[in-house]
Design a protein around this motif. Sequence first.
Motif, mmCIF file in Angstrom:
data_model
loop_
_atom_site.group_PDB
_atom_site.id
_atom_site.type_symbol
_atom_site.label_atom_id
_atom_site.label_comp_id
_atom_site.label_asym_id
_atom_site.label_seq_id
_atom_site.Cartn_x
_atom_site.Cartn_y
_atom_site.Cartn_z
ATOM 1 N N MET A 1 8.200 7.548 -4.613
ATOM 2 C CA MET A 1 9.598 7.195 -5.320
ATOM 3 C C MET A 1 9.738 6.147 -6.197
ATOM 4 O O MET A 1 10.398 6.470 -7.256
ATOM 5 N N ILE A 2 8.993 5.292 -6.160
ATOM 6 C CA ILE A 2 9.001 4.203 -7.207
ATOM 7 C C ILE A 2 8.072 4.197 -8.376
ATOM 8 O O ILE A 2 8.121 3.603 -9.319
ATOM 9 N N VAL A 3 7.149 5.442 -8.170
ATOM 10 C CA VAL A 3 6.439 5.510 -9.501
ATOM 11 C C VAL A 3 7.148 5.698 -10.984
ATOM 12 O O VAL A 3 6.577 5.123 -11.988
ATOM 13 N N SER B 1 3.876 17.289 2.852
ATOM 14 C CA SER B 1 3.226 17.626 1.695
ATOM 15 C C SER B 1 4.156 17.741 0.534
ATOM 16 O O SER B 1 3.701 17.755 -0.637
ATOM 17 N N THR B 2 5.323 18.058 0.716
ATOM 18 C CA THR B 2 6.451 18.402 0.011
ATOM 19 C C THR B 2 6.927 17.087 -0.646
ATOM 20 O O THR B 2 7.557 17.178 -1.595
ATOM 21 N N ALA B 3 6.566 16.056 0.029
ATOM 22 C CA ALA B 3 7.163 14.590 -0.416
ATOM 23 C C ALA B 3 6.808 14.163 -1.913
ATOM 24 O O ALA B 3 7.581 13.734 -2.664
ATOM 25 N N PRO B 4 5.443 14.270 -2.216
ATOM 26 C CA PRO B 4 5.040 13.978 -3.652
ATOM 27 C C PRO B 4 5.613 14.952 -4.583
ATOM 28 O O PRO B 4 5.610 14.329 -5.779
ATOM 29 N N MET B 5 6.114 15.905 -4.318
ATOM 30 C CA MET B 5 6.734 16.814 -5.277
ATOM 31 C C MET B 5 8.340 16.308 -5.488
ATOM 32 O O MET B 5 8.862 16.274 -6.526
ATOM 33 N N VAL B 6 8.863 15.762 -4.366
ATOM 34 C CA VAL B 6 10.537 15.676 -4.287
ATOM 35 C C VAL B 6 10.757 14.258 -4.489
ATOM 36 O O VAL B 6 11.386 13.762 -5.412
ATOM 37 N N ALA B 7 9.984 13.263 -4.055
ATOM 38 C CA ALA B 7 10.107 11.787 -4.022
ATOM 39 C C ALA B 7 10.289 11.511 -5.721
ATOM 40 O O ALA B 7 11.221 10.434 -5.776
ATOM 41 N N PRO B 8 9.368 11.672 -6.387
ATOM 42 C CA PRO B 8 9.689 11.256 -7.794
ATOM 43 C C PRO B 8 10.802 11.656 -8.488
ATOM 44 O O PRO B 8 11.424 10.998 -9.229
ATOM 45 N N LEU B 9 11.248 12.865 -8.286
ATOM 46 C CA LEU B 9 12.613 13.244 -8.825
ATOM 47 C C LEU B 9 13.701 12.479 -8.301
ATOM 48 O O LEU B 9 14.532 12.305 -8.970
ATOM 49 N N ILE B 10 13.724 12.089 -6.817
ATOM 50 C CA ILE B 10 14.897 11.604 -6.309
ATOM 51 C C ILE B 10 14.720 10.184 -7.042
ATOM 52 O O ILE B 10 15.949 9.585 -7.142
#
Length: 387
Positions: free
Chosen positions: A18-20, A134-143
């Motif tokens: 999320m912080i990337v 495994s969906t987290a790396p796809m969704v977290a940067p967007l959030i």
Amino acid sequence: MIALLIAMATLNPISVNMIVPVLTAMADGLGTDFATVQLTLSCYLFATAISQLVHGPLSDRFGRRPVVLWGVLIYAVASLVCLFATSVWIVILGRILQGVGAAAGFALCRAIVRDLYQRERAASMLGYITMGFSTAPMVAPLIGGLLSDHLGWRLIFLFMAAVGIVMFVVMWLALPETRKPMPEGQQRVGFFQGFAVLARIPAFWAYALNTGLMAGIFFAFLGGAPFVATMHFGMTGTAYGIYFALSPIAFFVGNYLTGRLTMRLGAGPMMRAGNALSLVSAVVLIALLAIGWQNPLALFIPVWFIGLANGLSLSNSMAGAVSVRPALAGTAAGITGSFQIGFGAVATVVVGYLLTAANSPMPLPLFMTALAIAALATGFWARYARS
């Protein structure tokens, strides 16, 4: 229970990814440089890797439930520390504590699954759980990007704190203690005795090393692919992000296949199939770069299959590691999780150094191939090792 375990496991990748997108904004807001603010990511990863070595034995001694609850509580408090931090070093301290807290759920969801199921069934359930997070790396940067663009980067940590508080309440109400009672007349081993017992079991080392090496292959790609993509293929950041989205999808598919097939085929064969697929994919990547195919697909198609291979192997190797001594499932899960993150962190550093020194894309697939060969070797070692 599956929903709870997915939530426990997802807390860690959400906090990493999320912080990337907001590292630059954080550097500007805290009046520091990008290299310093990157420590909020690397220190988090090392805290996650090291603290799992503590969470696992504590859960064998005192139970899964109290360790997970304390971990989520520490995570929520650490998020508030980051929210109100006035210095980058306070944020780094908060991120270290976040990593310590999130690591509890990340490690112990595997021990809880082993408490509830035998090895093949545990591997199948871990496949479904891993598929979920495994969906987290796809969704977290967007959030993270949306929150930062509209409300400022600090609101990301408010979001994390809210997630931690909600998870604490839900787990307090719904998470049972799954650790099995000891047979009458037997006592639980001490903190360091668990490490000593597992250290004498060759099969445990085979499964744990297999987990670390397979994770290292993917982390090596994470560390080296941006250099190769920009310096040798001329890709923009947006284009890289679009192509990279293929890999988490492949990991999702691999874990789905693990969930569906492991009960039928067995955890060992599924693990070795993933090891073999990763080796073939890395060799194909060498060949495509060697013939000079100047297309991003030369990089990302083989890596799609490496993501698939990780999905096939990781849940099965983890299930094998926590099954060699079910009474020490927590300690085994902690060591194996530490290997997974630790090998990955080291791989990113090594591949970055190799690529910079050679100024060529070839060190990336060569290093990934070496790791894949070692992973396949440990896969066959696990088949014959004493347990």
